[in-house]
Scaffold this motif. Structure first.
Motif: not given
Lengths: 305, 218
Positions: B2-3, B5-7, B82, B86
């Motif tokens: 999820r993290r 993907w956020a970046v 993060l 990541e």
């Protein structure tokens, strides 16, 4: 309530040899609001960065909720929020996208993000790129971002710098609300008025060491701080009467129609005496020492040592 | 994930906010390969692929680091939960995706140019190299770039890599083709080596401390 943060003998020496912290011992309970104050290069920002794991201590131990930062589970790390001094939001993104990024990062609902945009007066700017915002608006956006996930420990480096008075008031109110909840707050600031209003405990740093710490009352007691009464008259006090007041009440004159009554003297007696002497009194007010007075006194005392 | 993907999402969205200078750079990277194709025939496909990936990665990563450093937004990123791994993975995926798309567009333009000039298309034996091997080494180059940035605080030595690559890109086809033929005669070997190298470098990159990144990026 348990211990949120425990620093033992923490030292930090930068690669260029600068010793920013020289052995800090500090225990912060959950729910406390701590204000870190001190002159430039006192080590405030270094301490804030160490707490959230951006820097590693040269020696000593830092524990968050009983674990070292490196051993802290991810779920606990997500309970920390940090507002850096002088940082910036992602300027190539719009205001809304900046918030969406944090929503995605923490798995927060879109509704919460929209609430934050409205709460911080950013809703009408949501389609603008962050780089087009003023410094104050950028700061506002950053505060909205770091408080979005409602952290249990919020560390803020100079939170109210570059904010206009209205937003500054909002921020202070938000932080006071935060301080009244069960969450822990650690702020560094040069604005002692804000720190006094927000924090339950104040830590004064100087040259990488804790100079003093305690609540406002404790710091006032430690310093033997005085609580004076300020008296203002409508016309200048005659010389003979002034001498008599000095002799009887130990007043300290600051101007022909203003003086201070030191702590320990009877205020009622003074007022009676002035009325009987035919003096027209404009104002009588208590003047407590502010955090700024205490801070300046402590730093001066330390310099003289 | 999820993290990461956020970046990745943040990085892709950031590209839209880049100034026109940045996109002009990407256009130059796009145009260079097809222009070279005009004089190189089938070898032009290789030049286009190399230039598209390496040029794209180089430009996008430089701009991304430049923005993070000058804006101070990296502190916000690094102070989040993060990990460094990541952050880099999200960045890599976004940059690589755009660079790969750049390469594909450049190859399509090259194909038109070469077909209309020499009436040839890339031989099937060259396709794994164009679409797999070269992109993998583009990824490796991207990791080397960020590693140099994190460890040295600048990427000046990477100019040396570019200086070494440049004569190769401009050499006549008769000099390049024997090397290419040798590489494509063992297509799996460079691919496996490239993947291993990419994994090894990612392992090293993800071990960089946040403190080091703070020092470099702020």
């Amino acid at each position: 309530m348990g211990i949120a943060l425990n620093l033992q003998e923490v030292r930090k020496v930068y690669p260029n040899g600068t010793e920013a912290l020289r052995g800090i011992d500090l225990v912060i309970q959950e729910g406390e609001a701590i204000g870190l104050i001190g002159p430039n290069a006192a080590g405030k920002t270094t301490l804030a960065k160490l707490v959230i794991g951006l820097l590693e201590p040269t020696s000593g131990r830092i524990e968050l909720w009983g674990s070292r930062f490196g051993q802290l589970p991810r779920s606990m790390r997500e309970k920390i929020g940090f507002l850096p001094e002088g940082g910036s939001p992602f300027e190539s993104l719009t205001v809304e996208e900046n918030i969406i990024f944090w929503e995605k990062l923490y798995g927060i609902s879109k509704i919460r993000g929209e609430e934050a945009l409205k709460e911080w007066g950013l809703w009408e700017f949501r389609k603008k790129r962050a780089k087009t915002l003023s410094q104050g608006m950028k700061r506002r956006l950053m505060i909205a971002q770091v408080t979005l996930h409602q952290p249990s420990l919020l560390v803020m480096d100079e939170p109210t710098s570059s904010l206009d008075p209205v937003v500054r008031r909002n921020t202070v109110d938000l932080l006071r609300g935060f301080a009244n909840s069960e969450r822990t707050l650690l702020i560094t600031s040069h604005d002692l008025f804000d720190v006094e209003r927000i924090c339950t405990r104040i830590v004064i740093l100087r040259h990488g060491l804790i100079l003093a710490q305690g609540s406002m009352e404790e710091l006032q007691r430690k310093l033997g701080a005085t609580q004076q009464v300020r008296v203002e008259t409508s016309v200048p006090i005659p010389e003979a009467l002034r001498e008599s007041l000095e002799e009887r009440f130990g007043i300290e004159s600051t101007s022909p129609n203003e003086f201070f009554l030191p702590q320990g003297h009877n205020r009622g007696e003074l007022i009676r005496f002035l009325v009987e002497s035919g003096v027209d009194i404009n104002l009588v007010e208590e003047k407590k020492e502010t955090l700024e007075d205490i801070y300046i006194k402590m730093v001066k005392e330390d310099e003289e040592r | 994930m999820r993290r990461v993907w956020a970046v990745f999402w943040k990085e892709l969205r950031s590209f839209y906010g880049f100034g026109w200078m940045a996109w002009l750079g990407v256009l130059v990277a796009l145009a260079f390969g097809p222009l070279q194709s005009l004089r190189m025939g089938a070898t032009g496909f290789l030049v286009t692929s190399l230039w598209g990936i390496f040029g794209g990665v180089y430009l996008l990563e430089t701009i991304s680091f430049y923005y993070e450093r000058t804006q101070g937004s990296s502190l916000m990123l690094l102070s989040s939960p993060l990990t460094v791994g990541e952050i880099f993975l999200g960045k890599y995926l976004a940059i690589f995706l755009v660079a790969y798309l750049t390469q594909l567009v450049a190859l399509a333009i090259s194909a038109c140019v070469i077909w209309s000039t020499f009436a040839v298309l890339p031989p099937p034996s060259l396709l794994p190299m164009l679409f797999i091997t070269i992109p993998i080494y583009g990824f490796v180059f991207m990791e080397l770039y960020s590693l140099a940035y994190a460890l040295l605080g600048n990427v000046s030595y990477l100019w040396l890599v570019m200086v070494l690559i440049f004569p190769f890109l401009l050499s006549p086809p008769s000099q390049i083709m024997p090397i290419i033929n040798w590489i494509i005669s063992f297509p799996a070997l460079p691919i496996v080596l490239g993947i291993l190298l990419a994994l090894l470098l990612f392992f090293v990159v993800s071990r960089i401390s946040k403190e080091r990144m703070v020092m470099v990026l702020s």
